[in-house]
Each structure stands twice: as structure tokens, then as C-alpha cells.
Scaffold this active site. Structure first.
Site, mmCIF file in Angstrom:
data_model
loop_
_atom_site.group_PDB
_atom_site.id
_atom_site.type_symbol
_atom_site.label_atom_id
_atom_site.label_comp_id
_atom_site.label_asym_id
_atom_site.label_seq_id
_atom_site.Cartn_x
_atom_site.Cartn_y
_atom_site.Cartn_z
ATOM 1 N N GLY A 438 0.797 -1.233 0.000
ATOM 2 C CA GLY A 438 0.000 0.000 0.000
ATOM 3 C C GLY A 438 0.819 1.267 0.000
ATOM 4 O O GLY A 438 0.780 2.046 -0.931
ATOM 5 N N ARG A 521 9.767 6.884 21.346
ATOM 6 C CA ARG A 521 8.641 6.948 20.424
ATOM 7 C C ARG A 521 7.319 7.032 21.182
ATOM 8 O O ARG A 521 7.018 6.198 22.029
ATOM 9 C CB ARG A 521 8.640 5.746 19.491
ATOM 10 C CG ARG A 521 7.514 5.836 18.514
ATOM 11 C CD ARG A 521 7.665 4.949 17.290
ATOM 12 N NE ARG A 521 6.344 4.733 16.711
ATOM 13 C CZ ARG A 521 5.695 5.633 15.982
ATOM 14 N NH1 ARG A 521 6.247 6.788 15.703
ATOM 15 N NH2 ARG A 521 4.481 5.374 15.518
ATOM 16 N N CYS A 649 0.501 -7.856 9.517
ATOM 17 C CA CYS A 649 1.959 -7.821 9.610
ATOM 18 C C CYS A 649 2.447 -8.417 10.915
ATOM 19 O O CYS A 649 2.856 -7.711 11.805
ATOM 20 C CB CYS A 649 2.499 -6.416 9.439
ATOM 21 S SG CYS A 649 1.479 -5.132 10.112
ATOM 22 N N HIS A 700 11.593 -4.021 7.110
ATOM 23 C CA HIS A 700 12.014 -3.307 8.320
ATOM 24 C C HIS A 700 13.475 -2.888 8.278
ATOM 25 O O HIS A 700 13.966 -2.269 9.217
ATOM 26 C CB HIS A 700 11.754 -4.170 9.556
ATOM 27 C CG HIS A 700 10.305 -4.511 9.700
ATOM 28 N ND1 HIS A 700 9.758 -5.626 9.117
ATOM 29 C CD2 HIS A 700 9.286 -3.871 10.300
ATOM 30 C CE1 HIS A 700 8.466 -5.655 9.383
ATOM 31 N NE2 HIS A 700 8.150 -4.604 10.092
HETATM 32 N N1 GLN Z 1 -1.510 -0.406 3.841
HETATM 33 C C1 GLN Z 1 -0.633 -0.108 4.914
HETATM 34 C C2 GLN Z 1 0.703 0.370 4.400
HETATM 35 O O1 GLN Z 1 1.161 -0.136 3.421
HETATM 36 C C3 GLN Z 1 -0.418 -1.304 5.809
HETATM 37 C C4 GLN Z 1 0.522 -1.019 6.941
HETATM 38 C C5 GLN Z 1 0.558 -2.085 8.004
HETATM 39 O O2 GLN Z 1 0.218 -3.216 7.785
HETATM 40 N N2 GLN Z 1 1.003 -1.755 9.186
HETATM 41 O O3 GLN Z 1 1.325 1.210 4.962
HETATM 42 ZN ZN ZN Z 2 1.955 -4.789 7.611
#
Ligand code: GLN
Ligand code: ZN
Length: 766
Positions: A438, A521, A649, A700
């Protein structure tokens, strides 16, 4: 009756600690200045709690990064890889920050300790690491120094807080085979005895030991560890009273164990589990004092005094006022600091809220009401009643819709195999279709654009033009490298929850409602205060714009109801599932609007479904039931030819796989690359029927994965699941990455998909 607090936010009301730490890490300020900021925050916090009239006030709840890490340092559980820092004569605080953040300087390259969520909160702690030959000894003076500072201001009210020995061990991890960390309890307890005795000698009258694991499912061995630990400690410490604090769940089957620990007081969370009070009172021995956590330490709402007084008086009836202590449910670390700083909130809604500072006052007022002050009770009743009946909260149309949910609202019209046929005909994608999750990099340029627009330096038109350009660029580029299903890049979004909250009714946003997420954070979760509805389209404009720029399929991008719930402060005047259903219908309406606008593929992210899982196993089926149903509501009533994706995720699916399958998304994309596709075992074992995109690279880190590496991960995936159901995508969104590595990685990923198409048969019958 005594009053107490279990912990207070330490980031500072203006996030001073965050700023000071970041400046220190960047070399802009020195140790002395950093310490001054810390001292100032601690002193202010103590003074505030003193002024609130509390009898027992926490100290050692301050931390530069995380209190579990503080414990590891105190107990000398410092992993071997940091010894080079010790021998280099680094300052203690540098060692501490190295454990938290890793160390890449002076020719050294040492990784940080692992970080994970503290129970079911969004606060992350550093996971203690244990070896088979683990030794413990007092290795740090912070706890003692902080007590002595606190004592100067608080006198005998100063109560040092420690993570208790059993929860400390259980929250950690074995770093080698051949032992169980709970067996380290024998070696650990003597160090706790020393610490407690030192604090006692310095004048501490009460010591709080946080044992949240006492409210979780425990094995026989773990229960024995509790008995062993507290019997030994009680037998060896002199002149101090011990308070064991539990929270986030009820004691349930551990009630007898908990009330019979040989300590002077037990704290229970009566916000999360008010029903436990009865059982606790039935089993409590004659000497134990009970701290009743009646004020929600994890939310932003004013306490309902009548309700709390009901619980308090039940306890007093059985125990007498001398043995009851009034307290918040848990440390106030998890709530924002000061409502007084919110000057622009709707005053009616503001009157229903309480942040950490106001919660202290609530503790005091509950005591005063108990002593006969009826005016305070009347004022509170008024606020509670105004919320109960406010039209800002209650929208009949929303309630009616939820009340009328039918089977048809929770399912697609046909079964997956039928939909799959139709969608294949419609999209005509190659095997191993490629896509992304996304977001594309949120560069400084994009962020500045938003900041300038918010400040009024840019007109809406200027802002939108620039976002449009970023979107067009991202689309052109996706076409060039040959991705199959495109995304618009999410450049218009600040955050995947906030973006929707800002457009939905029933949400509000604070200016200063920060809570610590990890280290420096902080997050500022939206507040859901009322029935949720969707006054107008939220994403259609951007999805339509993006789709018009290309002939390739363009994925619509939404955040799912459980994730929106999980990352917000939620209502406490109705069950979570009701709020979730309301959000689900709002997202459902957006899905239909996207579909009507010609968007054929729609992704509904449920990044947080797993993190909402209750701590107690017995409560999980109910949660999974309503969480899955909420997702199904979002995708119901959609045509067979519209393809619904979801994304998650995280990587532990084993215990919830059947529920993931029950979500019935046409395509699911998940994190798998770091585990080398290991977690696909769960999907394979379950014979997961729908399409799936196991992430082929870890987003990451800036590292660019090679093509072969990703092709071999795909081959591995194809050996576990039907190749014809596989998609090719990264682990998660690319928002935090920079463009150069993103481009290189996605080019390689597309090449890997092409190789897979040549090398891996999709005819397999797995
Ligand atoms: N659609 C979101 C992005 O790509 C998904 C982010 C996530 O899963 N934390 O940023
Ligand atoms: Zn994700």
C-alpha cells in the site's frame, strides 16, 4: 482508607524526555543535561502526586527507555555481547542505550535486545535474555538513587516499584537450549531479597512488585515459582511491607494462589475484571490488604464514581476501611498525561474525560466521598449522566443498523472457488502476480507538504496538486518496473488509523494526548467517543484519481475495524465488539463506494487483529468470533467479481489460523520473510484454501534482497501451498523506507516473480 498510585507517565507533559533523549543520542546535549531533564520530570511527577494527596506514591517508575530493561540492568542480566562496551569503560547509560538501541560506533557493531509488546498494551519492552548459566547480582544503582531522591520529596510515602521476579523471568526469553527460564527463580530470588533489604534499610516502608503474570494462564511449575519466590522473599526481608500488583486480567484460577502469598497487600484490576472481587473477598485471609484498582489506567474517560463506590464498599464491608486501598487499575503509563493541556476540545466531551493527572484526583475524590463528601459525587453523576444521554454520543440510526445485523451482512454471496473463477476471468493476471502492501516512502518532502498545509502555508489546492503528482510518479514507476496490481501509494495519509478517524463521526483528536510506545517513540491515539458513522466517502477520491492514471488494476486501500479499534482509545460505555461493528459498517460502506467507483480490488488491512487477542485463553474464542465477523461485515454485499484483500503484519498464525481462514478474504498478504516462510507451515497444515501473498522480503531494514533469494523463498512457498494461489509482495507497507532501496528491492522482486513463472509449475496438486 489509604490511596495509592502504581506508576506515572515519565515522558513529560511536553514530551521533554523524548526530545532530550533524541538530542543526547544525536550528540547535541551531554549526559548532565539529559540527567537534568530526567530529574525535573521525576520531581514534578512526585510533586503532582503529593499534591493529589495520595498515601503511597511510586518511584523507580521513571525510566530513560523501559522499566524492564532497567530491571535487567539492576539484576545484572546483561547479555554477553555488550561486555566489550563495559571493558571500553563506557558510561553506564551508554551501555543501557546500547542494549535498547544497538551500538554501531568505535568499530563495534552490537545488536539491540529484542523488543515486544508488554502484555496486551501498545507499550513495548526490551525482552530479558537468559542463558543456562545465568547469574544475577545487583549491578546498577538507579533504583536506590531514585528512591533516595523520592524520599526527600515524598518522605515515607515513597514506594519503590520493581517488576516482580516471576513476571520478570516469564517476560524474558531463553537464548540457548537446555533449560527453562522459570528455573532461574532460585538464583534470582536472593538478589531480590538484597534489593528489597537495601531499600528497606534506606527507609522504604512499602515496595511494589508488579506481577501481571499472576493474572494470566499459568502452568503448575509457574504457580510453584510464585509460591517459592514469595515464601523465600517474605522469610528474608525485614521491616518492609510488600505489595504484589496484578493487572490487565482477573485472577480466576490463580485467586487462591494470589491471596495466599505471604505479602501485606495485593492489587487487583477491577476495571478489566470487576467480577473477580467476589472470589477474592471470599478467599482472602485475615491479614491481607486489598488494593482495588477501580480507575481505568488505560483509557481517557472520567471514572463513574457510583460504580467504583459500589466495588469499594463491597471490599470495605468485608475487610473494613483499614484493609482497603483505592488505586487506578494499573500504572498510568498507558494514559495521556494532562487533560488541562487540551484547550480546544469540545467542552461537553472534555467534561467526560480524565487523563493521568485527573485520575490521581479521582483517587482522592473517591476517598473523600467514602468519608461523606456528597457534593463530589453529585458533580460526577452529572458528568456521567450527560455522557449517557448526549446526542453527540448516541445516534439512533447507527444503533438500529447494528441491532439489525443478519447473516447476509456477514458473508459474501458465493463461496471462494466460484469467486476465484470469476475474478481470474476479470483480471487475467499472470501466475505469481506481483503487488505491494500500500504505502510508498513517506519522504521528508511529503511530510513537509502535510505540515505546511496544516499550518495554512499551502492552500488545499496546492497541497492536493503535489499529492497528485507524487501519486502519478509512483504509478508511472510501478508500471515501468512491471508490477501487476498497483497501489496509489498512500501519500495523502499521515497514519493508517488517524486518516480514517479524522473522516468518521464519533472520533476526536487531542493535541497533547501522547503515550509512550517504546523508548522515545510516542503515539497519540484517536479517541472514539460516540457512535461511529461515515458522513461521506473517505478514499474514493484518491483511488479514483489513481485508477484513472493507468490501465493496470489499482488496489483500493482501507484500514479494518479491529485495527482502528485497537489503535484508538475506545468507549468504555459499550462493549468493544459493538464499537467494532459500527466501524465495520462504516468501512463496509466505503468498500461499496469504491466498488461503485470501478475499483475492482480492495484491500482491508487488519494489522492488529492478533494483538487484540485476550491474554487469557478462555476469552479468545469470543474475541476471535466478533473480530472475524467484523471483517466479514466489511466485505459483505460485494460482487463476486470484486477481489477483497487483507494484510496482516505479524508472524504467529498457528493458534489462530482457522479464524484467519474464516475471514474469507480472496487474498491475504502476510509477513513471512524473516521466518524464511516457516510460518506458512500453519497455512499448509490447515490447507488454507484462498490466495495468499507470503512477504518475500523484510521491509524493516534498508537491505536490498537479491532476486535469487526471493525466487527461492517462492519455491519454498510453492512446496507448501498450491502455487496457483501464490502472490508476490513485500512483508508490509514501504512507508518507512527510502526510494533508492525500495526501487532496487521491488525491481528484484518483479524479476523473482518472472523467474518463478518460468521455473515453478502452477499445476501442482498440493
Ligand atoms: N496499507 C498499509 C501500508 O502499506 C499497511 C501497513 C501495516 O500493515 N502496518 O502502509
Ligand atoms: Zn503490515
Amino acid at each position: 482508607m489509604l490511596t495509592q498510585n502504581l506508576g506515572y507517565p515519565r515522558i513529560g507533559s511536553q514530551r521533554q524526555l523524548k526530545k532530550a533523549c533524541e538530542q543526547y543520542w544525536a550528540g547535541k546535549i551531554g549526559l548532565e543535561e539529559l540527567n537534568q531533564v530526567a530529574q525535573k520530570i521525576k520531581k514534578e511527577n512526585w510533586q503532582i502526586q503529593l499534591d493529589a494527596g495520595l498515601d503511597l506514591i511510586p518511584c523507580n517508575d521513571f525510566s530513560f527507555y523501559d522499566q524492564t530493561l532497567d530491571m535487567s540492568l539492576l539484576l545484572g542480566a546483561i547479555p554477553q555481547r555488550y561486555s566489550s562496551l563495559l571493558s571500553k569503560g563506557k558510561d553506564e547509560l551508554d551501555l543501557y542505550f546500547a542494549m535498547a538501541r544497538g551500538y554501531q560506533k568505535d568499530g563495534l557493531d552490537i545488536t539491540a535486545m529484542e523488543m515486544t509488546k508488554w502484555l496486551d498494551t501498545n507499550y513495548h519492552y526490551l525482552v530479558p535474555e537468559f542463558t543456562a548459566g545465568q547469574e544475577f547480582r545487583i549491578s546498577n544503582e538507579k533504583t536506590f538513587a531514585e528512591y533516595s531522591d523520592a524520599r526527600q520529596i515524598l518522605g515515607h510515602k515513597a514506594k519503590p516499584v520493581l517488576v516482580g521476579p516471576v513476571s520478570y523471568l516469564l517476560s524474558g526469553k531463553e537464548k540457548e537450549e537446555g533449560f527453562e527460564r522459570i528455573d532461574l527463580i532460585k538464583k534470582l530470588v536472593p538478589v531480590y531479597v538484597d534489593i528489597i533489604n537495601r531499600l528497606g534499610d534506606a527507609g522504604a516502608e512499602w515496595i511494589q512488585l508488579d506481577e501481571p503474570y499472576l493474572a494470566l494462564d499459568l502452568s503448575k511449575k509457574e504457580k510453584e515459582a510464585f509460591e517459592f519466590a514469595y515464601n523465600s522473599i517474605a522469610g528474608q526481608v525485614k521491616g518492609v511491607e510488600l505489595l504484589v500488583a496484578t493487572y490487565f486480567e482477573g485472577l480466576l484460577d490463580n485467586t487462591a494462589l494470589a491471596v495466599n502469598l505471604p505479602v501485606q497487600a495485593l492489587h487487583i484490576d477491577l476495571v478489566r475484571a470487576p467480577e473477580q472481587l467476589e472470589e477474592v473477598l471470599a478467599l482472602i485471609p485475615d491479614t491481607l490488604q486489598l488494593s482495588v484498582g477501580v480507575i481505568d489506567g488505560r483509557n481517557v474517560w472520567k471514572n463513574d464514581y457510583e460504580k467504583s463506590l459500589g466495588l469499594i464498599s463491597k471490599a470495605v464491608e468485608k475487610l473494613g476501611t483499614d484493609r482497603v486501598v483505592i488505586a487506578p487499575s494499573c500504572s498510568l503509563l498507558h494514559s495521556p498525561i494532562d487533560l488541562d493541556l487540551e484547550t480546544t476540545l469540545d467542552p461537553e466531551i472534555r467534561n467526560w474525560m480524565a487523563f493521568a493527572r485527573q485520575k490521581l484526583n479521582e483517587v482522592r475524590e473517591l476517598k473523600l466521598i467514602g468519608e461523606g463528601n456528597h457534593d463530589l459525587l453529585e458533580a460526577n453523576k452529572k458528568a456521567i449522566e450527560s455522557r449517557r444521554s448526549s446526542q453527540k454520543v448516541h445516534k439512533q440510526a447507527v444503533k438500529d443498523r447494528i441491532a439489525a445485523i443478519t447473516e447476509a451482512d456477514t458473508s459474501r454471496t458465493t463461496a471462494f472457488p466460484v469467486r476465484q473463477q470469476i475474478q481470474r476471468g476479470r483480471f487475467n493476471l499472470p501466475s505469481f502476480p506481483t503487488t505491494t502492501i500500500g504505502s510508498f516512502p513517506q519522504t521528508d518532502d511529503i511530510r513537509q507538504l502535510r505540515a505546511r498545509f496544516k499550518k495554512g502555508d499551502l492552500t488545499a489546492e496546492q497541497y492536493e496538486k503535489s499529492i497528485e503528482q507524487a501519486t502519478i510518479d509512483a504509478i508511472r514507476w510501478q508500471e515501468e518496473i512491471g508490477l501487476d496490481v498497483l497501489v496509489h501509494g498512500e501519500f495523502e495519509r499521515n497514519d493508517m488509523v488517524e486518516y480514517f478517524g479524522e473522516q468518521l463521526e464519533g472520533f476526536l483528536f487531542t493535541k497533547n494526548g501522547w503515550v509512550q510506545s517504546y523508548g522515545s517513540r510516542c503515539v497519540k491515539p484517536p479517541v472514539i467517543y460516540g457512535d461511529v458513522s461515515r458522513p461521506k466517502d473517505m478514499t474514493v477520491r484518491w483511488s479514483k484519481f489513481a485508477a484513472a492514471q493507468t490501465d493496470q488494476p489499482m488496489k483500493g486501500m482501507l484500514t479494518g475495524p479491529v485495527t482502528i479499534l485497537q489503535w484508538s482509545f475506545v468507549r468504555d460505555d459499550q462493549p468493544r465488539d459493538v464499537t467494532t461493528n459500527q466501524i465495520a459498517f462504516a468501512i463496509h460502506d466505503e468498500v461499496l463506494a469504491l466498488e461503485a467507483a470501478g475499483i475492482g480490488i480492495i484491500q482491508i488491512d487488519e494489522a492488529a487483529i492478533r494483538e487484540g487477542l485476550p491474554l487469557r485463553k478462555s476469552k479468545r474464542p469470543h474475541y476471535l468470533d466478533w473480530a472475524v465477523r467484523a471483517f466479514r461485515i466489511t466485505a459483505s454485499g460485494v460482487q463476486d467479481r470484486t477481489q477483497i484483500h487483507t494484510h496482516m503484519c505479524y508472524s504467529e498464525f498457528n493458534d489462530i489460523i482457522e479464524h484467519i481462514a474464516a475471514m474469507d478474504a480472496d487474498v491475504i498478504t502476510i509477513e513471512t520473510s524473516r521466518s524464511q516462510m516457516e510460518l506458512l507451515q500453519a497455512f499448509a497444515h490447515f490447507e488454507y484454501p484462498n490466495e495468499i501473498g507470503p512477504g518475500v522480503y523484510d521491509i524493516h531494514s534498508p537491505r536490498v534482497p537479491g532476486t535469487e533469494e526471493m525466487t527461492s523463498l517462492l519455491a519454498k512457498a510453492a512446496s507448501l501451498l498450491p502455487a496457483r494461489n501464490l502472490w508476490v509482495n513485500p512483508d508490509c507497507g514501504l512507508k518507512t523506507r527510502k526510494w533508492p532501496e525500495t526501487k532496487a528491492a521491488l525491481e528484484n522482486m518483479v524479476a523473482a516473480a518472472r523467474q518463478a513463472r518460468e521455473q515453478i509449475s502452477t499445476e501442482s496438486t498440493i
